[in-house]
Design a protein around this motif. Sequence first.
Motif, short mmCIF file in Angstrom:
data_model
loop_
_atom_site.label_atom_id
_atom_site.label_comp_id
_atom_site.label_asym_id
_atom_site.label_seq_id
_atom_site.Cartn_x
_atom_site.Cartn_y
_atom_site.Cartn_z
N SER A 36 42.72 33.30 42.04
CA SER A 36 41.60 34.27 42.02
C SER A 36 40.66 33.91 43.16
O SER A 36 39.55 33.47 42.95
N LEU A 37 41.15 34.10 44.35
CA LEU A 37 40.48 33.52 45.52
C LEU A 37 39.16 34.19 45.89
O LEU A 37 38.36 33.61 46.61
N CYS A 38 38.94 35.42 45.43
CA CYS A 38 37.64 36.02 45.76
C CYS A 38 36.72 36.07 44.55
O CYS A 38 35.69 36.73 44.56
N SER A 39 37.11 35.33 43.50
CA SER A 39 36.35 35.42 42.24
C SER A 39 35.65 34.11 41.91
O SER A 39 36.18 33.02 42.17
N GLY A 47 37.17 41.94 43.92
CA GLY A 47 38.49 42.60 43.86
C GLY A 47 39.13 42.78 45.21
O GLY A 47 39.88 43.73 45.43
N SER A 48 38.87 41.88 46.14
CA SER A 48 39.35 42.11 47.50
C SER A 48 40.59 41.32 47.88
O SER A 48 41.28 41.69 48.81
N CYS A 49 40.89 40.22 47.18
CA CYS A 49 41.98 39.37 47.68
C CYS A 49 43.33 39.72 47.08
O CYS A 49 44.36 39.34 47.61
N ARG A 50 43.34 40.39 45.93
CA ARG A 50 44.55 40.85 45.24
C ARG A 50 45.46 39.69 44.84
O ARG A 50 46.68 39.83 44.75
N THR A 51 44.89 38.52 44.64
CA THR A 51 45.72 37.38 44.23
C THR A 51 45.79 37.23 42.71
O THR A 51 46.46 36.35 42.21
N CYS A 52 45.06 38.08 41.98
CA CYS A 52 44.96 37.91 40.53
C CYS A 52 45.67 39.03 39.78
O CYS A 52 45.28 39.38 38.67
N ALA A 62 44.13 44.40 39.48
CA ALA A 62 43.44 43.14 39.81
C ALA A 62 42.64 42.72 38.58
O ALA A 62 41.74 43.44 38.14
N CYS A 64 40.41 40.54 37.99
CA CYS A 64 38.99 40.16 38.08
C CYS A 64 38.07 41.38 38.01
O CYS A 64 36.92 41.24 37.60
FE1 FES Z 1 40.39 38.41 44.32
FE2 FES Z 1 40.83 39.27 41.82
S1 FES Z 1 40.28 37.33 42.49
S2 FES Z 1 41.04 40.38 43.64
#
Ligand code: FES
Length: 907
Positions: A36-39, A47-52, A62, A64
């Motif tokens: 959850s790299l942008c959270s 909600g920008s990194c789409r890693t979650c 996403a 988060c």
């Molecule tokens: Fe980055 Fe969810 S943590 S989109």
Amino acid sequence: MTGPETVVEVDGTVVAVPEGASLLAAVRAAGIELPSLCSDDRLSPAGSCRTCLVRADGRVAAACVTPAAPGARVETATDDLRRLRRDAVEVIVSALPSRALTTGNRSELARVCRSLDIGQEAARGAGGRGGDDSHPYVHLDRDLCIACGRCVRMCAEVQGTFALTLVGRGADTQVAPGTGGPWAESDCVACGGCVDTCPTGAIAEPGPGRGLTSAHRPSATRTTCGYCGVGCALDVVTRDGEVTAVLPARDGPVNQGHACVKGRFAHGYLTSPERLTRPLLRRDGRLEPASWDQAIGEVARGLRAAVAAGGPDAVAAISSARATNEENYLVQKFMRVVVGTNNVDNCSRLCHSPSAAGLTASFGLSGGTDTFDDVERSDCLLVVGANPVEAHPVVGARLLRRVLHGAGLVVADPRAVGLALHADVHLRPRPGTNVALFHGLAHVLLAEDLIDEEFLRERATGLTELAALLDDYPPDRVADITGVPATDLVAAARLYGRARRPAILYGLGVTEHLHGTDGVRSLANLAILRGAVGTDRGHGVMPLRGQNNVQGASDMGALPDVLPGYGRVTDPAVRSRAEAVWGVPVPERPGLRIPGMFAAARAGELRALWVIGEDVCATDPDANQVTRALDTCPLVICDELFLSETARHADIVLPAASWLEKDGTFVNFDRRFQRVRPAVPPPGGTRADFAIVHAVASAMGTALGCATPAEALAECGRVAPVFAGLTHGRLDREGAVPWPCPDPGRPGEAKLYEERFATADGRAHLAAPPYLPPGEQPDDDYPLLLVTGRRWAHYNSGSMTRRGGNLTLDPVDFLDLHPGDALRYAVDDGVPVTVESRHGRARLIARISEQTAPGQVFCAIHFPGSGVNRLTSHHADTVTSCPEYKVTAVRVSGQPRRGTTATGQWE
Ligand code: FES
């Protein structure tokens, strides 16, 4: 969990999360970790990194930014989801240079990559964007920035400083200071929030703390910050007996994962080569090293001789708001039991003694009426005579956050302090006119029927007298006295009066006046009139305490007129309770206050003074007279970390341990007891004040009992029933417990007076003191009014913050003055100026600023070498003797530039 819940199913496990929580929270509640790299839980989701990515009711989302819908079925562990998340992380990593994933890298990204089996070879970026190492505590490696925006949101949403932004486009997007130049010249206040949230190490603390964050820290010692009175819970990481990093505790009850430049970074003083590590004895006029046995023996001999020559009241002690509760308890016990005098005081005398007197008279207890958490529930904040953005940064940030979320804000302060920029109404009274200002606000509340008549009838007294007095304080007359336009006064009163749950917070701008106690009481009137104290219709009155344990030092009875828990020494029942525990008679006559101690020393009546952890020569007013008192007193003993100005005037100097080296408790500004734990051992040769007091008592032939700090707090609970429910063990289990807390099986009282006030009649007491002018007024000789206070990077006399990177951030002792005054007195920006009052002279560097009102100048108290407290007067609150630091008539004159050093300080 309190409040409504949402129940969802995550990979077959049913979990409940608070209503409105995200799918990411639900997944975590099920014990599943996702990238959850942008959270960050402290921030709004991006909600920008789409890693979650997860699948919720068949749709990929996403986690988060997707709310958990009731009954949702969430999948996280299918092959396609794993692949999607891994692809997203790989895309991010591919733009980074390989050092982003070096072996042993402690970043969140590196840990995520290890969990997804993404190797260093995936990091194929060329780098070359460069960095910024201009700042002592925050370094930027642009190549590692993934533009997740966490740092930007942390700076805006949690700290409220808005110093950072994202610049560039597409793959070139990266963080940068909003001002565009080097980080050190930006608006950054070094709270460390960006360092703490950065998932890649792009923003990192230099040195051994690099890569450590509050989310993923190695084992650490949980303690309570020893700077201001906010009471931030900190996790101290150490290696080989030295502090590596100080991280804000995510579960800290007040700081909630945040910190400031002092608590977070200013620990360099611990290993300063200037640290005292051996006792010093004055021989032939010089301070020379001695052994502890020699020093303790000399202290004991000197105190015995002083008592023999002048009786017990010829000895006095200034205990320390920097020291632990247990140390303060022991100091006052030593003075009362071993010496036999009530001559013990602490520096609350110089800051919040009017709060103790005023709040006790109005409500019954000496402390804020509510918990600071109520700020989150308040819809209108009245912040008076305080600059929390600089002096209590974590509180300032939480206040600002509340305002940004919609609470009304009235700031009453002569200066345009940080919060004033966000205020609905900023009242700028002339220094020394607070009582008239508060009466003016009360007048409007009454005139416009913005009062709680039922509350006043059922739970308060004094309305008739106050109403009669307020007839003399209509807005127009108050405008004449205070300089505050009548329209602003009315607007402020309406905002406070019409709010559903208003709260008052105030600082030393209310207390440090000739009529400081009247100020506290007339400010408390507003909450009483409004029925906003002891009810659910408001959040009372909260003093913001300046020093880490100024509340606790007084709670422990390090005061000349009260025993632990504020029972009066003149009350036989109070004395007999203490005597039953201590086994000796307690002296009945109240002792000397700090100013009285100095006066007695100058008069030759005080023969020994023990100063514990206070640099009175630097921090007390009319400093020339303080120095004369120390030089006149036959024996001055000083416990200190460094050879302070006070230590230089002492006969015996005892090297003391600091807050990061001690065991005990502090009480913060909203009455919470919290544990203080030694993160590192005291340097060889130093001792905690607790051990020093025990050793002196022993050398004088008395065993004080309570051999450990835990035993001291337990004993204090037997002397003072309001603390009887507090023990170290309980605090270890529960973290923070507010007093009153008489019962070990029940919670302490965070919010006071819900059933009755603690006054003799159980009612809140309105006060009707008339406005009286301050001790000094501007005149032809001294046409400006000096206000002193704090600046963000420093603390008190600066003995700790001037020994480390904070001095780089704020190296100069400025005198702020308005452009009009600069013109009038021919003072240029950046030039040295001489400031003179009727009491002394100081030299500072002029800084022209509209933050200061016309006719006023402002300087800090952090650079004793400038001599600021030689300017301040002997005037003091008529009730408590708290000095009138906030009003001194001065004149300024410019000086030529020659004679200054490269930093602008005078040689
Ligand atoms: Fe980055 Fe969810 S943590 S989109």
